[in-house]
Design an enzyme around this catalytic site. Structure first.
Site, PDB file in Angstrom:
ATOM      1  N   PHE A  42      33.696  46.600  38.746  1.00  0.00           N
ATOM      2  CA  PHE A  42      33.576  46.213  37.329  1.00  0.00           C
ATOM      3  C   PHE A  42      32.363  45.318  37.148  1.00  0.00           C
ATOM      4  O   PHE A  42      32.212  44.315  37.843  1.00  0.00           O
ATOM      5  CB  PHE A  42      34.837  45.463  36.860  1.00  0.00           C
ATOM      6  CG  PHE A  42      34.838  45.194  35.379  1.00  0.00           C
ATOM      7  CD1 PHE A  42      35.378  46.111  34.493  1.00  0.00           C
ATOM      8  CD2 PHE A  42      34.271  44.035  34.865  1.00  0.00           C
ATOM      9  CE1 PHE A  42      35.358  45.871  33.118  1.00  0.00           C
ATOM     10  CE2 PHE A  42      34.246  43.788  33.498  1.00  0.00           C
ATOM     11  CZ  PHE A  42      34.793  44.713  32.625  1.00  0.00           C
ATOM     12  N   ASP A  94      27.623  40.963  42.654  1.00  0.00           N
ATOM     13  CA  ASP A  94      28.139  40.504  41.367  1.00  0.00           C
ATOM     14  C   ASP A  94      29.209  39.463  41.660  1.00  0.00           C
ATOM     15  O   ASP A  94      30.339  39.809  42.025  1.00  0.00           O
ATOM     16  CB  ASP A  94      28.708  41.704  40.592  1.00  0.00           C
ATOM     17  CG  ASP A  94      29.370  41.300  39.284  1.00  0.00           C
ATOM     18  OD1 ASP A  94      29.635  40.106  39.087  1.00  0.00           O
ATOM     19  OD2 ASP A  94      29.641  42.206  38.471  1.00  0.00           O
ATOM     20  N   LYS A  97      31.580  33.566  34.204  1.00  0.00           N
ATOM     21  CA  LYS A  97      32.926  32.991  34.184  1.00  0.00           C
ATOM     22  C   LYS A  97      32.962  31.491  34.532  1.00  0.00           C
ATOM     23  O   LYS A  97      32.658  30.665  33.691  1.00  0.00           O
ATOM     24  CB  LYS A  97      33.831  33.804  35.121  1.00  0.00           C
ATOM     25  CG  LYS A  97      34.097  35.214  34.559  1.00  0.00           C
ATOM     26  CD  LYS A  97      35.195  35.908  35.292  1.00  0.00           C
ATOM     27  CE  LYS A  97      35.413  37.332  34.833  1.00  0.00           C
ATOM     28  NZ  LYS A  97      36.285  37.444  33.674  1.00  0.00           N
TER      29      LYS A  97
HETATM   30  N1  PLP Z   1      31.354  41.292  36.563  1.00  0.00           N
HETATM   31  C1  PLP Z   1      32.584  41.011  37.027  1.00  0.00           C
HETATM   32  C2  PLP Z   1      32.841  41.077  38.496  1.00  0.00           C
HETATM   33  C3  PLP Z   1      33.604  40.651  36.151  1.00  0.00           C
HETATM   34  O1  PLP Z   1      34.841  40.392  36.613  1.00  0.00           O
HETATM   35  C4  PLP Z   1      33.334  40.597  34.761  1.00  0.00           C
HETATM   36  C5  PLP Z   1      34.386  40.269  33.792  1.00  0.00           C
HETATM   37  O2  PLP Z   1      35.561  40.374  34.057  1.00  0.00           O
HETATM   38  C6  PLP Z   1      32.030  40.892  34.332  1.00  0.00           C
HETATM   39  C7  PLP Z   1      31.066  41.230  35.259  1.00  0.00           C
HETATM   40  C8  PLP Z   1      31.669  40.843  32.881  1.00  0.00           C
HETATM   41  O3  PLP Z   1      31.569  39.527  32.455  1.00  0.00           O
HETATM   42  P1  PLP Z   1      31.576  39.192  30.877  1.00  0.00           P
HETATM   43  O4  PLP Z   1      32.913  39.604  30.366  1.00  0.00           O
HETATM   44  O5  PLP Z   1      31.320  37.720  30.812  1.00  0.00           O
HETATM   45  O6  PLP Z   1      30.475  39.994  30.280  1.00  0.00           O
END
Ligand code: PLP
Length: 391
Positions: free
Chosen positions: A130, A215, A244
């Protein structure tokens, strides 16, 4: 006055309106308190409205809100300096969400491919991974439910199974510029990448001249134990993204890179709100709290308590494995009862998350107390007993 209808329907929300929070507790308009083990989706690493962050925001709000991204500001420099000093990276670009940081990582890798790999642009990503909800990050995401959404997707994201090095090797072509993954897949249900797989990816990337992108939007900022999850694996990526927990509740994210990968030229990347003093001051307060002596050790101890308690519940109710590390943990319920457990928990004023039909995820504040863990486990014990027909 009910105003729910004024909002676009983008998800199913319970008819509650939260008005305040403190630490592990959220309070709704009726004055009911909820024990929160979701914390804004692993965002509030210091719990709700932590004092150091509230004070930093109040002080900065009275001083300077936005000088424009075309000028330096002091909190932006302070925060970037802290991130580079505590990691193996050289430069930082601030953004506003995890998706935007990842979008930046994708652009940086494509630019690097244009300059150094003959126009290579493909980024190999993981099935069930994700990376966010912009069009490019949705395209990089490996969520099966999204495969046919918002077509046509951004091309150039071949997917491979997590922890399958041979599949990554087979997917590499002259078009490949990078491999991108989460050290622990959060939204997929807390599925860790094996450290041997990460080491293999580093070797593969070096051998083929590719960039390795982690990520760490969900795993960074102490969530899995160390400040950044990559530090537990001993594998350093070329690019890392944070979000986050970085802001402890305020919207800020970061694209962090080694000098050799920092190929943006003026005009390639930017954004009106990026690196504004208000959010950078808040994130600096979060950073200083997390890196104060003993803080992460205490969070790791609570992670061990929570894991032990979840393993106890699993044994007592005949459930499956407990996955993850630090304070990003999941309990496999075997039967698809996770959504029902979350609904019953809400009735009992406990906030939990079910990323999969048979998975419960736990992402409390990093400053959660032993008593709060015991209380959560007590409520969940009762719920699991009810759902399995046992007292
Ligand atoms: N990358 C990861 C691993 C995530 O868990 C999330 C959100 O859950 C995101 C990216 C996306 O972040 P945002 O919701 O702040 O755009």
């Amino acid at each position: 006055m009910e105003t729910f209808d004024s909002l676009m329907e983008i998800t199913s929300r319970p008819p509650l309106v939260f008005v305040s929070g403190r630490g592990s507790w959220l309070t709704d308009e009726r004055g009911d308190d909820y024990l929160d083990f979701v914390q804004g989706w692993a965002v509030n690493c210091l719990g709700h409205s932590p004092q150091p962050v509230a004070e930093a925001i109040a002080a900065q709000a009275g001083r300077l809100l936005n000088a424009s991204p075309a000028f330096y500001n002091r909190p932006m420099l302070d925060l970037a300096g802290r991130i580079t000093a505590h990691s193996g990276f050289d430069r930082v670009f601030f953004a506003n969400s995890g998706a935007e940081a990842n979008e930046g990582a994708i652009k940086l890798a494509r630019k690097w491919g244009a300059l150094h790999r003959g126009g290579a642009f493909e980024i190999i990503t993981m099935e069930h991974g994700f990376h966010g909800r912009t069009l490019a990050t949705m395209s990089a995401t490996g969520k099966p439910q999204w495969a046919s959404l918002f077509e046509p997707k951004v091309p150039g994201f071949p997917k491979v199974p997590l922890n399958d090095l041979a599949a990554v090797e087979a997917a590499v072509s002259p078009r490949t510029v990078a491999v991108m993954l989460e050290p622990v897949q959060g939204e997929a249900g807390v599925i860790p990448a094996d450290h041997a797989f990460l080491r293999g990816l580093r070797e593969l990337a070096d051998r083929h001249g590719l960039l390795l992108i982690f990520d760490e939007v969900q795993t960074g900022m102490g969530r899995t134990g160390p400040l950044f999850a990559y530090q537990a694996s001993g594998v350093e990526p070329d690019i890392m993204t944070l979000g986050k927990g970085l802001g402890g509740g305020v919207p800020i994210s970061a694209l962090v890179a080694k000098e050799g990968a920092c190929v943006f030229e003026h005009g390639d990347q930017g954004g009106t709100f990026n690196g504004n003093p208000l959010v950078c001051a808040a994130a600096t307060a979060v950073f200083d709290t997390l890196t104060a002596p003993g803080f992460l050790e205490r969070a790791q101890a609570r992670g061990a308590d929570l894991r032990e308690a979840l393993e106890g519940l699993s044994a007592r109710h005949g459930l499956g494995e407990v996955r993850g590390s630090g304070l990003l943990l999941a309990l496999d319920t075997v039967e698809p009862i996770a959504a029902a457990a979350v609904a019953l928990a809400l009735e009992r004023r406990l906030l939990l998350n079910a990323p999969r039909p048979a998975t419960l995820r736990f992402m409390p504040s990093l400053s959660v107390s032993e008593e709060e863990i015991v209380r959560m486990i007590g409520i969940l014990d009762g719920i699991l007993g009810e759902l399995s027909g046992r007292p």
